[in-house]
Design a protein around this motif. Sequence first.
Motif, PDB file in Angstrom:
ATOM      1  N   LEU A  18       0.785  -1.225   0.000  1.00 52.76           N
ATOM      2  CA  LEU A  18       0.000   0.000   0.000  1.00 52.76           C
ATOM      3  C   LEU A  18       0.822   1.284   0.000  1.00 52.76           C
ATOM      4  N   PRO A  19       1.814   1.447   0.890  1.00 52.13           N
ATOM      5  CA  PRO A  19       2.545   2.725   0.902  1.00 52.13           C
ATOM      6  C   PRO A  19       3.174   3.076  -0.445  1.00 52.13           C
ATOM      7  N   THR A  20       3.773   2.069  -1.126  1.00 48.42           N
ATOM      8  CA  THR A  20       4.398   2.317  -2.425  1.00 48.42           C
ATOM      9  C   THR A  20       3.353   2.690  -3.473  1.00 48.42           C
ATOM     10  N   SER A  21       2.242   1.963  -3.484  1.00 43.26           N
ATOM     11  CA  SER A  21       1.189   2.229  -4.455  1.00 43.26           C
ATOM     12  C   SER A  21       0.578   3.616  -4.252  1.00 43.26           C
ATOM     13  N   LEU A  22       0.389   4.010  -2.997  1.00 39.88           N
ATOM     14  CA  LEU A  22      -0.198   5.310  -2.701  1.00 39.88           C
ATOM     15  C   LEU A  22       0.690   6.442  -3.201  1.00 39.88           C
ATOM     16  N   SER A  23       1.988   6.252  -3.110  1.00 36.78           N
ATOM     17  CA  SER A  23       2.915   7.283  -3.599  1.00 36.78           C
ATOM     18  C   SER A  23       2.739   7.494  -5.100  1.00 36.78           C
ATOM     19  N   GLY A  24       2.578   6.393  -5.847  1.00 34.94           N
ATOM     20  CA  GLY A  24       2.368   6.505  -7.286  1.00 34.94           C
ATOM     21  C   GLY A  24       1.052   7.167  -7.625  1.00 34.94           C
ATOM     22  N   ILE A  25       0.003   6.822  -6.881  1.00 31.23           N
ATOM     23  CA  ILE A  25      -1.305   7.433  -7.112  1.00 31.23           C
ATOM     24  C   ILE A  25      -1.256   8.928  -6.853  1.00 31.23           C
ATOM     25  N   GLU A  26      -0.665   9.321  -5.717  1.00 32.10           N
ATOM     26  CA  GLU A  26      -0.616  10.746  -5.374  1.00 32.10           C
ATOM     27  C   GLU A  26       0.255  11.519  -6.354  1.00 32.10           C
ATOM     28  N   ARG A  27       1.329  10.903  -6.812  1.00 33.38           N
ATOM     29  CA  ARG A  27       2.206  11.570  -7.783  1.00 33.38           C
ATOM     30  C   ARG A  27       1.453  11.830  -9.090  1.00 33.38           C
ATOM     31  N   LYS A  30      -1.052  14.665  -8.679  1.00 30.01           N
ATOM     32  CA  LYS A  30      -0.413  15.980  -8.697  1.00 30.01           C
ATOM     33  C   LYS A  30      -0.042  16.393 -10.115  1.00 30.01           C
ATOM     34  N   GLN A  31       0.419  15.428 -10.903  1.00 29.91           N
ATOM     35  CA  GLN A  31       0.855  15.738 -12.275  1.00 29.91           C
ATOM     36  C   GLN A  31      -0.320  16.081 -13.179  1.00 29.91           C
ATOM     37  N   ASP A  32      -1.432  15.368 -12.992  1.00 30.24           N
ATOM     38  CA  ASP A  32      -2.598  15.560 -13.864  1.00 30.24           C
ATOM     39  C   ASP A  32      -3.858  15.552 -13.003  1.00 30.24           C
ATOM     40  N   ARG A  33      -4.382  16.724 -12.692  1.00 31.98           N
ATOM     41  CA  ARG A  33      -5.549  16.825 -11.813  1.00 31.98           C
ATOM     42  C   ARG A  33      -6.830  16.340 -12.469  1.00 31.98           C
ATOM     43  N   HIS A  34      -6.803  16.150 -13.778  1.00 32.71           N
ATOM     44  CA  HIS A  34      -7.992  15.683 -14.493  1.00 32.71           C
ATOM     45  C   HIS A  34      -7.926  14.187 -14.796  1.00 32.71           C
ATOM     46  N   HIS A  35      -6.900  13.525 -14.310  1.00 36.48           N
ATOM     47  CA  HIS A  35      -6.739  12.095 -14.582  1.00 36.48           C
ATOM     48  C   HIS A  35      -7.815  11.287 -13.857  1.00 36.48           C
ATOM     49  N   LYS A  36      -8.386  10.291 -14.562  1.00 38.74           N
ATOM     50  CA  LYS A  36      -9.370   9.397 -13.961  1.00 38.74           C
ATOM     51  C   LYS A  36      -8.680   8.061 -13.680  1.00 38.74           C
ATOM     52  N   PHE A  37      -8.695   7.665 -12.434  1.00 37.54           N
ATOM     53  CA  PHE A  37      -7.949   6.479 -12.010  1.00 37.54           C
ATOM     54  C   PHE A  37      -8.731   5.202 -12.291  1.00 37.54           C
ATOM     55  N   GLU A  38      -7.999   4.188 -12.767  1.00 39.13           N
ATOM     56  CA  GLU A  38      -8.569   2.892 -13.090  1.00 39.13           C
ATOM     57  C   GLU A  38      -7.879   1.799 -12.272  1.00 39.13           C
ATOM     58  N   ASN A  39      -8.527   0.635 -12.237  1.00 38.56           N
ATOM     59  CA  ASN A  39      -7.939  -0.554 -11.611  1.00 38.56           C
ATOM     60  C   ASN A  39      -7.541  -0.361 -10.158  1.00 38.56           C
ATOM     61  N   LEU A  40      -8.227   0.510  -9.445  1.00 42.86           N
ATOM     62  CA  LEU A  40      -7.951   0.673  -8.015  1.00 42.86           C
ATOM     63  C   LEU A  40      -8.425  -0.540  -7.230  1.00 42.86           C
ATOM     64  N   CYS A 126      -9.223   1.541   1.549  1.00 46.48           N
ATOM     65  CA  CYS A 126      -9.880   2.388   0.543  1.00 46.48           C
ATOM     66  C   CYS A 126      -9.744   3.871   0.885  1.00 46.48           C
ATOM     67  N   SER A 127      -9.811   4.213   2.169  1.00 49.93           N
ATOM     68  CA  SER A 127      -9.676   5.624   2.556  1.00 49.93           C
ATOM     69  C   SER A 127      -8.281   6.141   2.241  1.00 49.93           C
ATOM     70  N   LYS A 128      -7.257   5.283   2.396  1.00 44.43           N
ATOM     71  CA  LYS A 128      -5.891   5.694   2.060  1.00 44.43           C
ATOM     72  C   LYS A 128      -5.751   5.947   0.553  1.00 44.43           C
ATOM     73  N   ILE A 129      -6.412   5.133  -0.242  1.00 39.34           N
ATOM     74  CA  ILE A 129      -6.385   5.333  -1.696  1.00 39.34           C
ATOM     75  C   ILE A 129      -7.083   6.640  -2.057  1.00 39.34           C
ATOM     76  N   LEU A 130      -8.249   6.890  -1.446  1.00 38.36           N
ATOM     77  CA  LEU A 130      -8.984   8.125  -1.733  1.00 38.36           C
ATOM     78  C   LEU A 130      -8.197   9.355  -1.281  1.00 38.36           C
ATOM     79  N   GLU A 131      -7.544   9.259  -0.143  1.00 41.86           N
ATOM     80  CA  GLU A 131      -6.728  10.387   0.329  1.00 41.86           C
ATOM     81  C   GLU A 131      -5.614  10.696  -0.655  1.00 41.86           C
ATOM     82  N   SER A 132      -4.990   9.674  -1.230  1.00 42.43           N
ATOM     83  CA  SER A 132      -3.911   9.897  -2.195  1.00 42.43           C
ATOM     84  C   SER A 132      -4.429  10.558  -3.467  1.00 42.43           C
ATOM     85  N   ILE A 133      -5.648  10.224  -3.861  1.00 45.58           N
ATOM     86  CA  ILE A 133      -6.224  10.830  -5.065  1.00 45.58           C
ATOM     87  C   ILE A 133      -6.619  12.282  -4.811  1.00 45.58           C
ATOM     88  N   TYR A 134      -7.224  12.542  -3.650  1.00 46.96           N
ATOM     89  CA  TYR A 134      -7.849  13.851  -3.430  1.00 46.96           C
ATOM     90  C   TYR A 134      -6.988  14.836  -2.654  1.00 46.96           C
TER      91      TYR A 134
END
Length: 450
Positions: A18-27, A30-40, A126-134
């Motif tokens: 989880l920690p490694t994956s969350l870093s990629g999601i948050e990165r 940040k790079q693309d605020r309009h990106h829609k995440f898949e395969n979460l 799931c909350s950690k994933i959402l926090e990384s996105i938002y």
Amino acid sequence: MNRLKKTNAGHVGSEKHLPTSLSGIERKAKQDRHHKFENLYRLLNRYTIGDCWPLINKKASCGIDKISAKNFEKCLSDELRKLEEDLIANKYRSTGIRETFISKANGHKRPLGIPIIKDKLLQTACSKILESIYEPKFHSFRFGYRRNMGAKDAVKELSKSLNFGKYSYIVEADIKGYFENIDHDMLIKMLEHDIADKRFTQLVRKWLKAKIHKENGQVETPQKGTPQGGVISPVLANIYLHYVLDLWFEKVVKKHVKSDSLLIAYADDFVCAFRYKEDAEKFMEALERRFKKFGLELAKEKTKLIRFSRFDKANSDSFDFLGFTFMWGKSRIGKDIIKLRTSKKKFNQSAKAIKVWIKENRNCRMQKLIDLLNDKLRGYYNYYGVIGNSKMLFKMEKVVKGLLFKWLNRRSQRRSFSKPTFKRLIGEKYQLTPIVLEKPMLCEQISLVL
């Protein structure tokens, strides 16, 4: 189980913890605020969910299955394997929520929903994933339920902004039953704006629609709201207000006001500041319409407009926010500054809580009693330790000593201490946490040295 590879920044595979994956999601967020995440959804496996076990409160109350964290931990590996299998086969179902009530300071009771341990674990992941996105999307003026941001930070930011900004009117607003009135369909649409994984958003919907087992034995399926007590509820509440209030204030309100405007929010508590009364009045009217559109309602008895200007202090009122009373005053060198005091309401609540605690624990050994009491005082002083508030801190210290003297003398039929003996005892052998104020470093703020 064959582990899947990470295909791109938007497709997160399950070979990552989880920690490694969350870093990629948050990165990527940040790079693309309009990106829609898949395969979460594929990130939710026994490894990533297991990573969340240390985050579970092991002392929390049991859910409807009456299984404690201690007993759940004995079969943790098997439970994680079963949960992973259910998720892969789309057989996972929320077991339901046990409803209980906690008392509020005004005498009313607040509903609290307690999920079972298995649901807490999955909600945490799931909350950690959402926090990384938002987290990259949330504005800097939203402070509640965020990493490294708390109520004290919101108080400091509001104090600094009012001290140096051009504001003359304050809108105090309160949302009536916010957590109980979040619209499920609108919340899911907000999530789908940023997440293209329907299995993930449907998982969130299952928790929103989880059956509530009430204390009287009845079972209800909620049509709106997210239960306070659910691990995922805080981040969902922030996401809802991000779209309902924050973006609207930044993109619409600020474009239609004549001069400066400000919003500082902590969860569902927020304060707005304006330079002109006309802007503040229009905002209040628009705010009511905006909230109604999303199923929310302002508590009219707690929502008001006040004059708050350094140039008209005689007609300016004070207001409360997060336990502090904000008012205009003079510094030692004669400058106009924002002064903070512990609000009367919060002071009385804290004094009442300390009274109940001392009464219930007065039969502890003296050293243990003082140590536990000092922990409480340390937290209280740390939060309310702002410049100009020393009078209220010493007042609380006096109240605590008075309550301690009263209830220690009621441990038996015989009087334990005289006042001189008690003062010597507290001053020499058993010392209460001292109040030591440092010289303020920034924006007239102070910290407590304990």
